[in-house]
Design an enzyme around this catalytic site. Structure first.
Site, PDB file in Angstrom:
ATOM      1  CD  GLN A  56      -8.886 -28.916 -39.444  1.00 49.42           C
ATOM      2  OE1 GLN A  56      -8.123 -28.887 -38.555  1.00 49.42           O
ATOM      3  NE2 GLN A  56      -9.653 -30.066 -39.797  1.00 49.42           N
ATOM      4  N   GLY A  62      -5.044 -33.453 -33.923  1.00 50.40           N
ATOM      5  CA  GLY A  62      -4.528 -32.319 -34.228  1.00 50.40           C
ATOM      6  C   GLY A  62      -6.138 -31.244 -35.174  1.00 50.40           C
ATOM      7  CG  HIS A 100      -6.097 -27.815 -41.917  1.00 56.70           C
ATOM      8  ND1 HIS A 100      -6.481 -27.414 -43.359  1.00 56.70           N
ATOM      9  CD2 HIS A 100      -5.566 -28.418 -41.116  1.00 56.70           C
ATOM     10  CE1 HIS A 100      -6.932 -28.979 -42.278  1.00 56.70           C
ATOM     11  NE2 HIS A 100      -6.711 -29.905 -42.076  1.00 56.70           N
ATOM     12  CG  HIS A 136      -3.172 -32.979 -41.573  1.00 61.54           C
ATOM     13  ND1 HIS A 136      -3.084 -33.697 -42.638  1.00 61.54           N
ATOM     14  CD2 HIS A 136      -3.844 -32.230 -41.215  1.00 61.54           C
ATOM     15  CE1 HIS A 136      -4.623 -33.819 -42.522  1.00 61.54           C
ATOM     16  NE2 HIS A 136      -5.143 -32.285 -41.714  1.00 61.54           N
ATOM     17  CD  GLU A 137      -3.778 -30.172 -38.144  1.00 61.78           C
ATOM     18  OE1 GLU A 137      -4.970 -30.131 -38.191  1.00 61.78           O
ATOM     19  OE2 GLU A 137      -5.050 -31.397 -37.969  1.00 61.78           O
ATOM     20  CB  CYS A 145      -8.830 -34.117 -42.515  1.00 62.45           C
ATOM     21  SG  CYS A 145      -8.287 -32.148 -42.386  1.00 62.45           S
ATOM     22  CG  LEU A 146     -11.090 -34.052 -36.799  1.00 60.87           C
ATOM     23  CD1 LEU A 146     -11.104 -33.108 -35.711  1.00 60.87           C
ATOM     24  CD2 LEU A 146     -11.664 -35.562 -36.961  1.00 60.87           C
TER      25      LEU A 146
HETATM   26 NI    NI Z   1      -6.763 -31.388 -41.436  1.00 59.24          NI
END
Ligand code: NI
Length: 192
Positions: A50, A45, A144, A140-141, A98-99
């Site tokens: 991000q 995701g 953000h 989760h996304e 998470c990236l």
């Molecule tokens: Ni994330």
């Protein structure tokens, strides 16, 4: 095009993203680039903030989880201006990463089901219900878009334990295989 990913400490990750307008230029290109960036970093995701773009767009590719949930085999979706209208079912624990927070994984509790409305890139509106891993990734996304990171949601004890690691990440002390942007805006190319 692959974008660099903003890491912990970058102010863009704490901003509330703004709704995407219908006349947003080259939305298809942006969506493709988000998928390309996500795939190149082995993410499941990615939210536009991000990559430094404070707009309400998330992309999800849950297909790596098809072994656990066969229905996810072709789960590849973009959510524009999503609104989670309802969260329901049992609260379940899942180990998230998470990236933007390299090399940290923590157990996070979230409801197992959601009802979400959103637009596709042609601005057609949908209202759908998701559960399991898809609902997990979407939640989760979605966070953000409101400046919330999964590390905000762990227990006070776990927060204490990871605090130093988060500071180290914000200073660029980590190794990942994808390009990142540090809080001081430097664009890095790191190799594993
Ligand atoms: Ni994330």
């Amino acid at each position: 095009m692959i974008y660099p990913v903003a890491v912990y400490g970058h102010t863009v990750l704490r901003k509330k993203a703004i709704p995407v307008k219908k006349d947003f230029p080259d939305l298809d290109v942006l969506v493709n680039n988000l998928f390309e960036t996500m795939h190149s970093s082995d993410g499941v995701g990615l939210a536009a903030p991000q990559v430094g773009l404070s707009q309400r767009i998330i992309v999800v590719d849950a297909s790596p989880f098809a072994e656990d949930e066969p229905a996810l085999e072709n789960f590849r979706k973009v959510f524009i201006n999503p609104v989670i209208e309802k969260r329901f079912g049992d609260v379940v624990t899942f180990n998230e990463g998470c990236l933007s927070i390299p090399n940290i994984r923590e157990d996070v509790n979230r409801p197992e089901k959601i009802k979400i409305s959103y637009f596709d890139p042609e601005f057609k509106r949908y209202s759908e219900t998701y559960e399991g891993i898809a609902a997990r990734i979407i939640q989760h996304e979605y966070d953000h878009l409101d400046g919330i990171l999964f590390t905000d949601l762990v227990s006070p004890l776990r927060k204490k334990i990871i605090a130093k690691k988060l500071i180290a990440i914000s200073k660029g002390k980590f190794e990942v295989s994808y390009k990142t942007i540090l809080p001081n805006q430097r664009v890095l190319q790191r190799q594993k």
